[in-house]
Motif scaffolding. Structure first.
Motif, PDB file in Angstrom:
ATOM      1  N   THR A  13      95.291  19.693 -24.702  1.00 45.35           N
ATOM      2  CA  THR A  13      95.556  20.835 -25.580  1.00 45.35           C
ATOM      3  C   THR A  13      94.360  21.149 -26.465  1.00 45.35           C
ATOM      4  N   VAL A  14      93.745  20.123 -27.026  1.00 47.86           N
ATOM      5  CA  VAL A  14      92.567  20.327 -27.877  1.00 47.86           C
ATOM      6  C   VAL A  14      91.422  20.923 -27.061  1.00 47.86           C
ATOM      7  N   LEU A  15      91.212  20.408 -25.863  1.00 50.36           N
ATOM      8  CA  LEU A  15      90.118  20.904 -25.029  1.00 50.36           C
ATOM      9  C   LEU A  15      90.321  22.366 -24.653  1.00 50.36           C
ATOM     10  N   VAL A  16      91.524  22.699 -24.190  1.00 54.69           N
ATOM     11  CA  VAL A  16      91.799  24.081 -23.773  1.00 54.69           C
ATOM     12  C   VAL A  16      91.741  25.024 -24.975  1.00 54.69           C
ATOM     13  N   SER A  17      92.330  24.605 -26.096  1.00 51.93           N
ATOM     14  CA  SER A  17      92.310  25.452 -27.301  1.00 51.93           C
ATOM     15  C   SER A  17      90.889  25.680 -27.781  1.00 51.93           C
ATOM     16  N   TRP A  18      90.091  24.620 -27.784  1.00 54.50           N
ATOM     17  CA  TRP A  18      88.695  24.718 -28.222  1.00 54.50           C
ATOM     18  C   TRP A  18      87.915  25.696 -27.346  1.00 54.50           C
ATOM     19  N   ARG A  19      88.121  25.608 -26.039  1.00 56.09           N
ATOM     20  CA  ARG A  19      87.447  26.539 -25.131  1.00 56.09           C
ATOM     21  C   ARG A  19      87.907  27.976 -25.395  1.00 56.09           C
ATOM     22  N   GLY A  50     101.319  27.381 -24.606  1.00 51.76           N
ATOM     23  CA  GLY A  50     101.443  26.197 -25.450  1.00 51.76           C
ATOM     24  C   GLY A  50     100.186  25.361 -25.523  1.00 51.76           C
ATOM     25  N   PHE A  51      99.150  25.757 -24.786  1.00 55.18           N
ATOM     26  CA  PHE A  51      97.897  24.997 -24.796  1.00 55.18           C
ATOM     27  C   PHE A  51      96.767  25.751 -25.476  1.00 55.18           C
ATOM     28  N   VAL A  52      97.077  26.908 -26.080  1.00 51.99           N
ATOM     29  CA  VAL A  52      96.086  27.647 -26.857  1.00 51.99           C
ATOM     30  C   VAL A  52      96.644  27.881 -28.261  1.00 51.99           C
ATOM     31  N   HIS A  53      95.744  27.970 -29.234  1.00 54.47           N
ATOM     32  CA  HIS A  53      96.154  28.097 -30.626  1.00 54.47           C
ATOM     33  C   HIS A  53      95.325  29.155 -31.343  1.00 54.47           C
ATOM     34  N   ALA A  54      95.857  29.602 -32.476  1.00 54.74           N
ATOM     35  CA  ALA A  54      95.217  30.692 -33.212  1.00 54.74           C
ATOM     36  C   ALA A  54      93.915  30.246 -33.875  1.00 54.74           C
ATOM     37  N   TYR A 111     103.129  42.567 -28.227  1.00 53.96           N
ATOM     38  CA  TYR A 111     103.531  41.227 -28.657  1.00 53.96           C
ATOM     39  C   TYR A 111     102.746  40.156 -27.912  1.00 53.96           C
ATOM     40  N   ARG A 112     102.334  39.133 -28.659  1.00 54.82           N
ATOM     41  CA  ARG A 112     101.678  37.961 -28.081  1.00 54.82           C
ATOM     42  C   ARG A 112     102.136  36.721 -28.843  1.00 54.82           C
ATOM     43  N   SER A 113     102.160  35.588 -28.148  1.00 48.09           N
ATOM     44  CA  SER A 113     102.545  34.342 -28.804  1.00 48.09           C
ATOM     45  C   SER A 113     101.727  33.199 -28.221  1.00 48.09           C
ATOM     46  N   LEU A 114     101.414  32.234 -29.062  1.00 50.17           N
ATOM     47  CA  LEU A 114     100.630  31.085 -28.615  1.00 50.17           C
ATOM     48  C   LEU A 114     100.925  29.883 -29.498  1.00 50.17           C
ATOM     49  N   GLY A 115     100.636  28.694 -28.986  1.00 54.21           N
ATOM     50  CA  GLY A 115     100.810  27.477 -29.766  1.00 54.21           C
ATOM     51  C   GLY A 115     101.856  26.540 -29.193  1.00 54.21           C
ATOM     52  N   ALA A 116     101.685  25.256 -29.468  1.00 57.15           N
ATOM     53  CA  ALA A 116     102.540  24.210 -28.905  1.00 57.15           C
ATOM     54  C   ALA A 116     103.755  23.900 -29.771  1.00 57.15           C
ATOM     55  N   SER A 117     104.022  24.722 -30.781  1.00 62.51           N
ATOM     56  CA  SER A 117     105.039  24.385 -31.777  1.00 62.51           C
ATOM     57  C   SER A 117     106.418  24.114 -31.181  1.00 62.51           C
TER      58      SER A 117
END
Length: 202
Positions: A13-19, A50-54, A111-117
């Motif tokens: 998750t960190v790797l994909v989000s960072w990219r 769920g593998f990308v974050h704001a 509408y868009r949504s992202l995050g592993a919450s």
């Protein structure tokens, strides 16, 4: 040598989000954008969001929570349904938690949504069933609070904010993720309810 699958999920998750922070094309392909699912049949977005974050704060909050409680849940679930079962629980929670949002916004091109919450909430609430008195420190509250009390406050706040709207946070996914975590755990091991009650009252 035992490999922590919780840490593997966090690392991916960190790797994909960072990219995705610096690659808008990648972010645009992974984020939940309902028309892409509806029109282009990109059903994988129901998981990949769920593998990308704001931003880093969003990512850190989710991954610290997953790290704090994922190992305990992984250990129990691995004994019940194998380590792979734990991973599938987490991944399915990401999908299930977003379905109500997708159905509500499936024709909303804005509408868009992202995050592993959603997945993280499922893990957290499963952990609360195991030990309702474990202490949580929730920013910005400096004092630890019992997990069961946090659960009550979390659900109440999420319901209120979901109805109020306007803060760009998908509180619906939090609620459905938490509910899925409880339901999945109870169906997997019904005795967990009596364990939870005894722990809470004892």
């Amino acid at each position: 040598m035992h490999i922590s699958l919780t840490l593997v999920l966090i690392a991916v998750t960190v790797l994909v989000s960072w990219r995705a922070f610096t690659d808008q094309r990648l972010l645009g392909r992974l984020i939940l954008w309902p028309p892409a699912v509806q029109r282009n049949r990109q059903y994988d977005r129901l998981l990949t969001y769920g593998f990308v974050h704001a931003d880093w704060m969003h990512l850190a909050f989710n991954m610290i929570t997953l790290w704090s409680f994922g190992s305990a849940v992984e250990q129990v679930f691995s004994a019940w349904i194998t380590p792979l079962g734990f991973v599938l629980f987490y991944l399915s929670a990401i999908v299930v938690s977003i379905l109500p949002t997708f159905l509500k916004h499936q024709r909303d091109a804005n509408y868009r949504s992202l995050g592993a919450s959603g997945g993280v909430a499922a893990v957290l609430f499963a952990a609360i069933l195991f030990d309702p008195w474990t202490k949580l420190i929730i920013f910005p509250i400096p004092l630890p609070i019992p997990a069961f009390l946090f659960a009550i406050l979390y659900v109440g706040y999420s319901v209120w904010m979901d109805q109020r709207g306007g803060d760009n946070v998908n509180h619906s996914a939090h609620l459905w993720g938490a509910a899925y975590g409880v339901l999945f755990t109870v169906l997997l091991q019904p005795a967990i309810l009596s364990h939870f009650t005894r722990s809470l009252l004892g």
